[in-house]
Motif scaffolding. Structure first.
Motif: not given
Length: 257
Positions: A180-182, A193, A215-216, A219-220, A223-224, A227-228
Motif C-alpha cells: 500500500l505504501e510505496d 521506487p 506492476n511499475h 502504476k505509471t 493503476y495501483h 490500493r485498488e
C-alpha cells in the motif's frame, strides 16, 4: 580587413575563450586566425547550422558535466523498465541478471553501474567501458553476454526507474505484504521506487522481477493494485450487512412459494 571588423574581433577575443566555432562552413577571416593564434584560441569550423551545432554541443556538455555516481549492483532492462538490482556482495544479483537475459531481457551493466543525472528527474545508468556486458558468475567465472546471447541481450545505457534491493530472508522479520505504501530511495537527488525483496533458496526471483516491472508499468498508467484492492475491501466491509439480508429475503420468498 575593415577597421570595424578588426575592432569587433579584438573586443571579442579579450574574453577568456577556450575555442571559437564557425558554423555553416563560413569563411574564417585571416585577422581572426591571427588574433586567435596570438591568444592560443582554437578555431573550429562545421557545416552544421548554428542552431544545430549549439544543440549538439549543449547535449554533449550536459552529459559530460552532469552529476554522477557509481553504485554496486546490476542494471537490466525488463519490459522497458530499467531495474537496478542492489544488495550485499554474493547475494545473487549477477545470477538474476543472467536469468533475465536468458528470458529475453537486456543487460545494461553488472557489478558497477555508473549513474548520471541528465535532466531534472532522469537518471541514466551504464557500465564501465572496459567491462561492459560482462557478468561475473561465482563458480563459473566471467561471461560475455554479448557473445553468448547476441545484440538482443544488451543495451548500452538505460534510464534507472526502479531499485530492487535484495536482502537475506529472516524468519523473525516482518516484510511488506500489501504494498500500500510505496517506498522510495534517492539517487543524486532523484527519488525512484524501491522494492525490498527478501530472498531464500527456491524463490523464483526472476519471475518476481518481471512482475515488479509490469506492476511499475501499471502504476505509471494510474493503476495501483494494492490500493485498488484496499478500496474494494472497504466497500465490501461497508456493504457486508446488506448481503445476508438480501439472501434471507430470497429464501423467505421461496419458502412462501
Amino acid at each position: 580587413p575593415p577597421r570595424q571588423l578588426i575592432r569587433s574581433i579584438d573586443r571579442f577575443i579579450e574574453f577568456e575563450i577556450p575555442a571559437i566555432i564557425v558554423t555553416n562552413n563560413n569563411e574564417v577571416p585571416d585577422y581572426l586566425i591571427q588574433a586567435a593564434t596570438r591568444r592560443y584560441i582554437s578555431i573550429l569550423r562545421t557545416p552544421l547550422s548554428t542552431t544545430r551545432a549549439v544543440h549538439l554541443l549543449s547535449e554533449y556538455l550536459e552529459e559530460k558535466f552532469a552529476p554522477r555516481t557509481s553504485m554496486h549492483g546490476s542494471l537490466v532492462d525488463v519490459y522497458g523498465i530499467g531495474m537496478l538490482f542492489t544488495g550485499r556482495s554474493g547475494i545473487g544479483k549477477s545470477e538474476i541478471s543472467l536469468d533475465l537475459v536468458e528470458r529475453g531481457h537486456r543487460l545494461v551493466a553488472d557489478d558497477l553501474v555508473i549513474i548520471t543525472k541528465q535532466a531534472e528527474k532522469v537518471l541514466i545508468g551504464k557500465g564501465r567501458e572496459i567491462a561492459q556486458h560482462v557478468l561475473e558468475i561465482r563458480g563459473v567465472g566471467l561471461i560475455d553476454v554479448r557473445r553468448i546471447f547476441g545484440i538482443r541481450g544488451i543495451r548500452m545505457q538505460k534510464r534507472v526507474e526502479v531499485e530492487v534491493h535484495l536482502v537475506d530472508w529472516e524468519n523473525a522479520k516482518e516484510y511488506d505484504r500489501t504494498g500500500l505504501e510505496d517506498k522510495t530511495t534517492e539517487i543524486l537527488g532523484v527519488e525512484i521506487p524501491q522494492i525490498m525483496l527478501p530472498i531464500h533458496p527456491g524463490k523464483n526471483i526472476t519471475v518476481i522481477a518481471e512482475t515488479i516491472a509490469l506492476n511499475h508499468l501499471l502504476k505509471t498508467y494510474g493503476y495501483h493494485a494494492a490500493r485498488e484492492f484496499n478500496k474494494r475491501l472497504k466497500e465490501y466491509m461497508m456493504n457486508k450487512d446488506e448481503v445476508p439480508l438480501y439472501q434471507d429475503h430470497e429464501y423467505l420468498k421461496k419458502d412462501k412459494e
